[in-house]
Design an enzyme around this catalytic site. Structure first.
Site, mmCIF file in Angstrom:
data_model
loop_
_atom_site.group_PDB
_atom_site.id
_atom_site.type_symbol
_atom_site.label_atom_id
_atom_site.label_comp_id
_atom_site.label_asym_id
_atom_site.label_seq_id
_atom_site.Cartn_x
_atom_site.Cartn_y
_atom_site.Cartn_z
ATOM 1 N N ASN A 179 -0.925 -7.655 -8.067
ATOM 2 C CA ASN A 179 -2.140 -7.510 -7.167
ATOM 3 C C ASN A 179 -2.374 -6.617 -5.966
ATOM 4 O O ASN A 179 -2.622 -5.431 -6.476
ATOM 5 C CB ASN A 179 -1.385 -9.081 -6.504
ATOM 6 C CG ASN A 179 -3.078 -8.981 -5.494
ATOM 7 O OD1 ASN A 179 -3.936 -8.459 -5.117
ATOM 8 N ND2 ASN A 179 -2.994 -10.381 -4.245
ATOM 9 N N CYS A 180 -1.916 -6.099 -4.717
ATOM 10 C CA CYS A 180 -2.427 -5.305 -3.792
ATOM 11 C C CYS A 180 -0.608 -4.374 -3.714
ATOM 12 O O CYS A 180 0.373 -5.296 -4.003
ATOM 13 C CB CYS A 180 -2.641 -6.634 -2.184
ATOM 14 S SG CYS A 180 -1.718 -7.394 -2.003
ATOM 15 N N MET A 389 -1.225 -4.711 2.640
ATOM 16 C CA MET A 389 -1.187 -4.467 1.622
ATOM 17 C C MET A 389 -3.125 -5.375 2.011
ATOM 18 O O MET A 389 -2.672 -6.065 1.755
ATOM 19 C CB MET A 389 -0.398 -5.105 0.741
ATOM 20 C CG MET A 389 1.535 -4.692 0.662
ATOM 21 S SD MET A 389 2.240 -5.357 -1.005
ATOM 22 C CE MET A 389 1.832 -6.801 0.179
ATOM 23 N N CYS A 391 -5.892 -6.232 3.002
ATOM 24 C CA CYS A 391 -6.943 -6.561 4.394
ATOM 25 C C CYS A 391 -5.671 -7.792 4.893
ATOM 26 O O CYS A 391 -5.636 -7.043 6.213
ATOM 27 C CB CYS A 391 -8.168 -7.691 3.748
ATOM 28 S SG CYS A 391 -8.286 -9.247 3.273
ATOM 29 N N SER A 393 -2.262 -8.836 3.116
ATOM 30 C CA SER A 393 -1.725 -8.919 3.119
ATOM 31 C C SER A 393 0.250 -7.999 3.197
ATOM 32 O O SER A 393 -0.080 -7.201 3.442
ATOM 33 C CB SER A 393 -1.327 -9.053 1.354
ATOM 34 O OG SER A 393 -0.038 -9.527 0.895
ATOM 35 N N ASN A 412 2.592 -6.948 -4.130
ATOM 36 C CA ASN A 412 2.729 -8.670 -4.651
ATOM 37 C C ASN A 412 2.362 -8.681 -6.037
ATOM 38 O O ASN A 412 1.426 -8.112 -6.429
ATOM 39 C CB ASN A 412 1.203 -9.286 -3.286
ATOM 40 C CG ASN A 412 0.969 -10.266 -3.441
ATOM 41 O OD1 ASN A 412 0.231 -10.686 -3.961
ATOM 42 N ND2 ASN A 412 2.101 -11.030 -2.577
ATOM 43 N N TYR A 548 1.112 -16.909 2.688
ATOM 44 C CA TYR A 548 -0.179 -16.503 2.516
ATOM 45 C C TYR A 548 -1.389 -16.863 3.141
ATOM 46 O O TYR A 548 -1.913 -18.537 2.811
ATOM 47 C CB TYR A 548 -0.572 -15.640 1.597
ATOM 48 C CG TYR A 548 -1.795 -14.811 0.958
ATOM 49 C CD1 TYR A 548 -1.451 -13.278 1.551
ATOM 50 C CD2 TYR A 548 -2.957 -15.028 0.502
ATOM 51 C CE1 TYR A 548 -2.777 -12.648 1.535
ATOM 52 C CE2 TYR A 548 -4.036 -14.064 0.586
ATOM 53 C CZ TYR A 548 -4.036 -13.106 0.796
ATOM 54 O OH TYR A 548 -4.924 -12.167 0.519
ATOM 55 N N GLU A 553 -13.797 -15.629 0.425
ATOM 56 C CA GLU A 553 -14.255 -16.039 0.780
ATOM 57 C C GLU A 553 -15.273 -17.179 0.349
ATOM 58 O O GLU A 553 -15.703 -18.175 0.086
ATOM 59 C CB GLU A 553 -15.711 -15.510 1.769
ATOM 60 C CG GLU A 553 -15.747 -14.085 2.516
ATOM 61 C CD GLU A 553 -15.591 -15.101 3.629
ATOM 62 O OE1 GLU A 553 -16.526 -16.133 4.189
ATOM 63 O OE2 GLU A 553 -14.864 -14.986 4.976
ATOM 64 N N GLY A 687 -11.326 -9.612 4.992
ATOM 65 C CA GLY A 687 -10.452 -9.093 5.821
ATOM 66 C C GLY A 687 -11.642 -7.957 5.702
ATOM 67 O O GLY A 687 -11.318 -7.027 6.538
#
Length: 720
Positions: A179-180, A389, A391, A393, A412, A548, A553, A687
């Protein structure tokens, strides 16, 4: 009287274990049978029918889906409910057809071809009109359906029902992507790296360093599906700017023999180099496209450096952002800027870097960024200081086997979000039942997250060389090494997300529960128990399961749509067409920033794996001290704070401020202009920032927020 209470009084034994169609063994849950029968409007027969079904099943300690299915049909017919039995069979068949449809690549591609809004507008930062985004959406449509087939059926069906949301199905589990991350730029820029056919050596100037950063960002973004961040970028780039300084000193020695004057000249030239480098980085990031068909979701953290070069980098980042992009000076969407506030460094007048804080405040009033991190609070909440990480995390504090704190180079592995409002609605305001359903959904989330981890571990270093072999993830692996070396022992996080605490509070305490201590304690207990689950799973599996506060959105919309279909329009819950992100205050209300932050401040202690607070303000360009007042007040109360303020600009008539929210979207209130070519309309989506004129919002929540913003700030601007 609740059905569970009736069963207890009659001392009817329910089966202990239920085996789902996919083979997953779970605890038999009576409430699920109750919900099925409740939909049939059986009236007074309902209790007797339920008792009869249970009696048929209680002969076995373990039952499967077919056993329950058969018992329901037989009992309904036995009580003369033949129409209901037929309807039950029809619903079962329809659900099976829906499963086949939802996992059919051709069906999803057809929806994409006809521009189904739920697909083409799923991501507010993707422009579905351009070819590279269309290509990504096409691949994602196929990847999503195949991914659903890959995972355990009970997880896939829970996702499709809306009990949980398995994030980023476009990419995973079909591909074992991460992920990020926090990119280890220091390792890469110091030791060199490889992209494609190019062996890249350590840069000899700040301009080259930022150019290399842009290339790294583009490649990392194409090798994972989440955001990427650069931590403490002012300190990171300072050694390369120092090389510029030494070059200028050496080059000017022949012409400027006086060392003091030569140093002044070299310093001036280096400052220009720094500004040009940071401007170049901003332009490069905003002109990049990853393989996902979007500008890489990038975050730059800065603010702790104290040398003259580090200070100059901080100022350049902010001045470049204030100046804007292009001839029209538009607001840059990326990178997201995160400025760190720290006591005795930049917080108060007289601190050595206070002047940079003033510049950061000015920048936030004009360009919405930077968001701010409160140094001491972040350390307290997450265990060490670092930028998020993407916006929001956050990695948790972690040390390697030598006792060294490590942040950059960590990542992540993915997110699964639980639909909290659905649990509350299914419980029927019965808290005992709420916690029973909660336990079941937590077990489901755990299994989904473990599946995410197991899938990501199947990657090889060759799948993403920039991540695994050339330093973005820190340690450089060799071909054949296990990527799990970078994940296990809690080096990586995997996240349990949640949505809709406001709606849960509303189910049990009504829509004005923010002032209720009992309601606050109940919603805080939910977050606390989710945190306890994450700690338990971390101990069991040795990966860091973090809680988390989900920013999605589209998911706030998706869950609400699915629950509206199931429960109908419920005032202040489903009827408003969206759920509230994580622990946030109801966006329809008008608290001052102080009231809002005071309400939200207790939740991140437990949701330390991801969180952010926002406050809505009117136009603050003429009153930056108002924003600074909020930052100062919030310093020891919250860890991460974002600014939402109107910064829209119409290039036709010159209007600056808040664009008008209309049925067709946002438009200039003076001349009605809504053409993205001649106006700049910027709103926060999740974010990050986004331009709703170019990429339509998923739903109307931002329109509603915009129409109310001018009433929200009723405190801080009166203090200065």
């Amino acid at each position: 009287m609740a059905m569970t209470q009736i069963m207890n009084e009659k001392k009817l034994k329910t089966p202990a274990v239920f085996i789902k169609r996919g083979g997953n063994k779970v605890t038999f849950r009576l409430y699920k049978l109750q919900l099925i029968l409740k939909k049939m409007a059986l009236g007074k027969k309902a209790n007797k029918i339920t008792e009869t079904i249970i009696k048929m099943l209680q002969e076995k300690d373990t039952v499967n889906a077919q056993d329950v299915h058969r018992a329901v049909i037989v009992t309904l017919n036995q009580f003369g409910c033949n129409k209901e039995a037929i309807k039950y069979l029809q619903i079962y068949k329809e659900n099976e057809k829906k499963w086949e449809k939802d996992t059919d690549p051709e069906e999803r591609l057809n929806r994409l071809q006809t521009k189904d809004p739920s697909l083409v507008h799923e991501n507010a930062n993707k422009d579905s009109n351009v070819f590279n985004t269309q290509r990504d959406l096409t691949a994602g449509a196929v990847g999503k359906t195949l991914g659903l087939r890959m995972m355990p059926e009970y997880i896939a069906k829970a996702h499709l029902r809306g009990d949980i949301h398995y994030h980023d199905l476009d990419y995973t589990p079909w591909s074992p992507m991460t992920n990020c991350c926090l990119i280890d730029f220091k390792e890469m820029l110091t030791n060199g790296f490889k992209i494609g056919n190019a062996e890249v050596e350590s840069p000899h100037s700040i301009q080259t360093a930022t150019a290399q950063m842009a290339q790294i960002i583009a490649n990392v973004a194409s090798s994972q599906y989440g955001g990427c961040s650069a931590d403490r970028v002012d300190e990171l780039l300072a050694p390369f700017a120092l090389r510029n300084y030494h070059k200028h000193m050496a080059a000017s020695a022949e012409y400027i023999p006086d060392e003091k004057k030569r140093a002044e000249f070299s310093k001036k030239r280096t400052k220009k180099d720094i500004y040009d480098a940071m401007q170049g980085l901003e332009y490069e990031i905003n002109t990049l496209f990853s393989s996902q068909g979007q500008t890489p979701f990038t975050t730059l953290g800065f603010g702790l450096g104290t040398s003259w070069i580090e200070r100059e980098i901080q100022k350049a980042i902010l001045r470049v952002r204030i100046a804007g992009l292009g001839a029209e000076k538009r607001t840059a969407i990326f990178p997201k800027l995160v400025f760190t506030l720290k006591k005795d460094l930049n917080l108060k007048f007289g601190d050595p870097n206070y002047d940079i804080k003033e510049l950061a405040v000015e920048c936030a009033t004009k360009r919405m960024y930077p968001d701010v991190l409160m140094y001491d609070k972040i350390k307290k909440i997450t265990g060490s200081f670092k930028v998020p990480m993407g916006c929001r995390s956050f990695l948790q504090g972690w040390k390697d086997k030598n006792g060294n704190e490590v942040n950059s180079g960590r990542m992540n592995l993915g997110v699964v979000t639980v639909n909290l409002p659905r649990i509350a609605l299914e419980s029927g305001k019965d808290k005992q039942l709420f916690w029973e359903i909660f336990e079941e959904k937590m077990d489901l989330c755990k299994k989904a997250l473990v599946f995410k981890v197991e899938r990501v571990k199947q990657a090889t270093p060759e799948n993403a060389p920039i991540l695994y072999r050339y330093g973005a993830f820190g340690k450089r692996l060799k071909p054949g090494d296990s990527v799990d070396e970078l994940f296990r022992h809690r080096r990586a996080t995997v996240s349990l997300g949640y949505i809709g605490l406001y709606e849960v509070g509303t189910v049990f305490y009504g829509p004005e529960w923010e002032a209720s201590e009992e309601a606050h304690d109940f919603t805080l207990e939910i977050v606390k128990r989710m945190k306890e689950k994450c700690v338990e799973w971390s101990d069991d599996y040795d990966y860091h399961f973090s809680l988390y506060s989900t920013p999605s959105e589209s998911l706030t919309d998706r869950f609400c749509v699915l629950d509206t279909a199931r429960f109908g329009n419920i005032k202040d819950i489903t009827a408003k067409d969206y759920y509230t992100n994580s622990f946030h205050y109801d966006v329809r209300k008008h608290p001052s920033p102080f009231e809002k932050l005071n309400f939200e401040k207790d939740y991140p202690k437990y949701a330390s794996g991801g969180f952010i607070h926002y406050c809505e303000y009117p136009n603050l360009k003429q009153n930056p001290k108002a924003l600074e007042t909020v930052w100062d007040w919030a310093y020891d109360k919250v860890g991460y704070l974002g600014t939402n303020t109107p910064i829209d600009h119409c290039f036709k008539c010159g209007f600056e401020g808040e664009f008008k929210a209309t049925a067709r979207g946002f438009e200039c209130p003076t001349c009605g202009n809504h053409d993205p070519k001649t106006c700049d309309c910027v709103k926060r989506t999740c974010g990050y920032l986004g331009n709703p004129l170019q990429r339509p919002m998923v739903h109307g929540r931002h329109v509603e927020i915009a129409s109310r913003r001018k009433n929200l700030f009723n405190g801080a601007n009166k203090n200065e």
